[in-house]
Scaffold this active site. Structure first.
Site, PDB file in Angstrom:
ATOM      1  N   GLU A  46      25.391  56.545 -45.938  1.00 45.83           N
ATOM      2  CA  GLU A  46      26.378  57.542 -46.351  1.00 45.83           C
ATOM      3  C   GLU A  46      26.837  57.309 -47.785  1.00 45.83           C
ATOM      4  O   GLU A  46      26.986  58.245 -48.572  1.00 45.83           O
ATOM      5  CB  GLU A  46      27.589  57.502 -45.413  1.00 45.83           C
ATOM      6  CG  GLU A  46      27.267  57.848 -43.964  1.00 45.83           C
ATOM      7  CD  GLU A  46      26.987  56.618 -43.109  1.00 45.83           C
ATOM      8  OE1 GLU A  46      27.424  56.595 -41.949  1.00 45.83           O
ATOM      9  OE2 GLU A  46      26.330  55.681 -43.619  1.00 45.83           O
ATOM     10  N   CYS A  78      32.401  53.374 -43.767  1.00 45.78           N
ATOM     11  CA  CYS A  78      31.822  54.621 -44.271  1.00 45.78           C
ATOM     12  C   CYS A  78      32.745  55.804 -43.994  1.00 45.78           C
ATOM     13  O   CYS A  78      32.714  56.803 -44.715  1.00 45.78           O
ATOM     14  CB  CYS A  78      30.457  54.854 -43.629  1.00 45.78           C
ATOM     15  SG  CYS A  78      29.193  53.692 -44.195  1.00 45.78           S
ATOM     16  N   ALA A 148      -4.045  46.299 -25.905  1.00 48.78           N
ATOM     17  CA  ALA A 148      -5.202  47.192 -25.855  1.00 48.78           C
ATOM     18  C   ALA A 148      -5.891  46.935 -24.524  1.00 48.78           C
ATOM     19  O   ALA A 148      -6.173  45.773 -24.183  1.00 48.78           O
ATOM     20  CB  ALA A 148      -6.147  46.910 -27.014  1.00 48.78           C
ATOM     21  N   ARG A 183       3.973  46.675 -35.977  1.00 52.22           N
ATOM     22  CA  ARG A 183       4.358  45.347 -36.475  1.00 52.22           C
ATOM     23  C   ARG A 183       5.329  45.468 -37.652  1.00 52.22           C
ATOM     24  O   ARG A 183       6.251  44.665 -37.788  1.00 52.22           O
ATOM     25  CB  ARG A 183       3.117  44.563 -36.912  1.00 52.22           C
ATOM     26  CG  ARG A 183       2.278  44.037 -35.758  1.00 52.22           C
ATOM     27  CD  ARG A 183       1.132  43.199 -36.282  1.00 52.22           C
ATOM     28  NE  ARG A 183       0.247  42.741 -35.221  1.00 52.22           N
ATOM     29  CZ  ARG A 183      -0.888  42.080 -35.413  1.00 52.22           C
ATOM     30  NH1 ARG A 183      -1.265  41.800 -36.661  1.00 52.22           N
ATOM     31  NH2 ARG A 183      -1.636  41.708 -34.409  1.00 52.22           N
ATOM     32  N   ASP A 199      -8.570  33.435 -29.507  1.00 54.62           N
ATOM     33  CA  ASP A 199      -8.825  34.496 -30.485  1.00 54.62           C
ATOM     34  C   ASP A 199      -8.564  34.086 -31.930  1.00 54.62           C
ATOM     35  O   ASP A 199      -9.040  34.755 -32.846  1.00 54.62           O
ATOM     36  CB  ASP A 199      -7.956  35.723 -30.163  1.00 54.62           C
ATOM     37  CG  ASP A 199      -8.239  36.288 -28.777  1.00 54.62           C
ATOM     38  OD1 ASP A 199      -9.322  36.004 -28.237  1.00 54.62           O
ATOM     39  OD2 ASP A 199      -7.377  37.008 -28.252  1.00 54.62           O
ATOM     40  N   LEU A 203      -1.863  37.699 -36.790  1.00 57.54           N
ATOM     41  CA  LEU A 203      -0.609  38.324 -36.358  1.00 57.54           C
ATOM     42  C   LEU A 203       0.294  38.711 -37.527  1.00 57.54           C
ATOM     43  O   LEU A 203       1.521  38.601 -37.452  1.00 57.54           O
ATOM     44  CB  LEU A 203       0.158  37.405 -35.394  1.00 57.54           C
ATOM     45  CG  LEU A 203      -0.558  37.017 -34.097  1.00 57.54           C
ATOM     46  CD1 LEU A 203       0.327  36.084 -33.278  1.00 57.54           C
ATOM     47  CD2 LEU A 203      -0.937  38.254 -33.292  1.00 57.54           C
ATOM     48  N   GLU A 298       2.495  40.316 -27.917  1.00 55.43           N
ATOM     49  CA  GLU A 298       1.045  40.516 -27.939  1.00 55.43           C
ATOM     50  C   GLU A 298       0.388  39.311 -27.289  1.00 55.43           C
ATOM     51  O   GLU A 298      -0.218  38.464 -27.958  1.00 55.43           O
ATOM     52  CB  GLU A 298       0.546  40.700 -29.380  1.00 55.43           C
ATOM     53  CG  GLU A 298       1.138  41.908 -30.099  1.00 55.43           C
ATOM     54  CD  GLU A 298       0.449  42.195 -31.425  1.00 55.43           C
ATOM     55  OE1 GLU A 298      -0.783  41.999 -31.501  1.00 55.43           O
ATOM     56  OE2 GLU A 298       1.133  42.620 -32.362  1.00 55.43           O
TER      57      GLU A 298
END
Length: 368
Positions: A46, A78, A148, A183, A199, A203, A298
């Site tokens: 504002e 504000c 996924a 992310r 893996d 990240l 994840e």
């Protein structure tokens, strides 16, 4: 209000732990001022819009995505700024979830003779600040479980079938780009040690968009098994945090010397499998105390199941890929989880050949 929401979107990555807020000032059908909040700049949306409008703010209508604050924090209220500028009307998308402000800001404006309306594009505005709503009322971050998933409910091929760290994508480029945008909008991403060992992920937030603070990369590693050559460790710049349950070791000291933070928490004794991982409740409380308002989970099948079973997940974001991985592949959930309820009908979006299904499990705006 749509323009105000566009302003609020520019706060992504810049406002936390404050809410992402946008404001547009309109006079005689013309936008005379607009702004969004960035934490480091201190001024709320504002005030930014009022400064841009100058004298044109007198008699204008302020469209703001969150009820104007009426308390003094890092800046003044504000509400007082709007009153002093002579704004004639304020349209707020939603009331502030902060108990110290909720409804009080609107009331102060009304007492000063300013017309106030609320509820315009409320659902869209609340979605922008689900993390703030969850954190300001409970001290906990808003947790989104992202994965996924193949059509047969698997998240990775059989363990050992793919070389460690080799690129493996179930989904296409459009879906992966959306994950990067997700992310960018969160304060921390959390994964488990098995995912790191298998893996070797980075990240990171690879959108290239500005952030106020680095994305915190969190690993749940009860036995502190993370390798020194892991990508997370090799790229750590005080933005990697490992939660473990073991006492300090030489390995821990080496990790810390490489820029990795290590925190000890109590073990979880509730798992049906007998595995003693970290206590997720303590992890998320700790992240909340660090000012993390939003977390992207994840993880693998065990972490996903534990987080859901423990009631730690606020939203599911599942990207379904048009493929089958077979019974030997890694399942989305290592354990059955019962009793989940959606807050509303799940939303479905398409990204290339992949389909994102999102379901809200807890409405952070209705905290008890």
């Amino acid at each position: 209000m749509l323009q105000a929401l566009e302003q609020a979107e520019q706060s992504a990555g810049l406002a936390s732990p404050n809410p992402a807020v946008g404001c547009v000032l309109v006079k005689d059908g013309v936008v005379v001022g607009a702004g969004f909040h960035a934490y480091e700049e201190k001024d709320h949306a504002e005030v930014v819009a009022l400064r841009q409008a100058g004298d044109a703010a007198r008699g204008a209508t302020a469209y703001v995505t969150l009820e104007p604050c009426c308390i003094t924090g890092r800046t003044g209220p504000c509400t007082r700024a709007l009153i002093a500028a002579g704004v004639a009307r304020v349209v707020a998308a939603t009331l502030d979830p902060n108990p110290a402000v909720h409804g009080k800001g609107a009331e102060e404006l009304r007492k000063a003779g300013i017309a106030v309306d609320a509820g315009v594009l409320e659902a869209e505005a609340r979605r922008v600040n689900d993390g703030f709503a969850r954190h300001i009322q409970s001290g906990l971050p808003f947790v989104t479980l992202k994965a996924a998933v193949s059509l047969d409910g698997r998240i990775a091929p059989p363990p050992g079938s793919v070389p460690r760290g080799a690129p493996l994508y179930l989904t296409g480029e459009a879906a992966r780009a959306e994950v990067q945008r997700m992310r960018h909008r969160v304060d921390a991403v959390v994964t488990g040690i098995n995912t790191v060992l298998e893996d070797d992920p980075l990240l990171t937030d690879r959108t290239g968009l500005p952030r106020r603070r680095k994305l915190l990369r969190v690993v749940l590693d009860s036995g502190l098994r993370i390798r020194l050559d892991a990508k997370l460790v090799r790229t750590a710049e005080d933005d990697v945090l490992v939660f473990c349950t073991v006492a300090a070791t030489e390995h821990q000291r080496t990790l810390e010397a490489m820029g990795v933070r290590v925190e000890r928490v109590e073990p979880d004794t509730t798992g049906k499998t007998g595995a003693r991982g970290v206590c997720l409740g303590q992890v998320f409380r700790g992240l909340g105390e660090m000012g993390m308002t939003t977390v992207l989970l994840e993880g693998g099948g065990q972490l996903n199941a534990s987080a859901l079973r423990g009631g730690h997940v606020d939203r599911l974001s599942l990207f379904y890929a048009p493929m089958f991985l077979g019974p030997g592949a890694v399942p989305l959930l290592r354990e059955a989880v019962a009793g989940l309820r959606w807050e509303a009908v799940p939303a479905v979006k398409k990204f290339g050949q992949d389909v994102l299904v999102e379901a809200t499990l807890r409405n952070p705006w209705e905290e008890s």
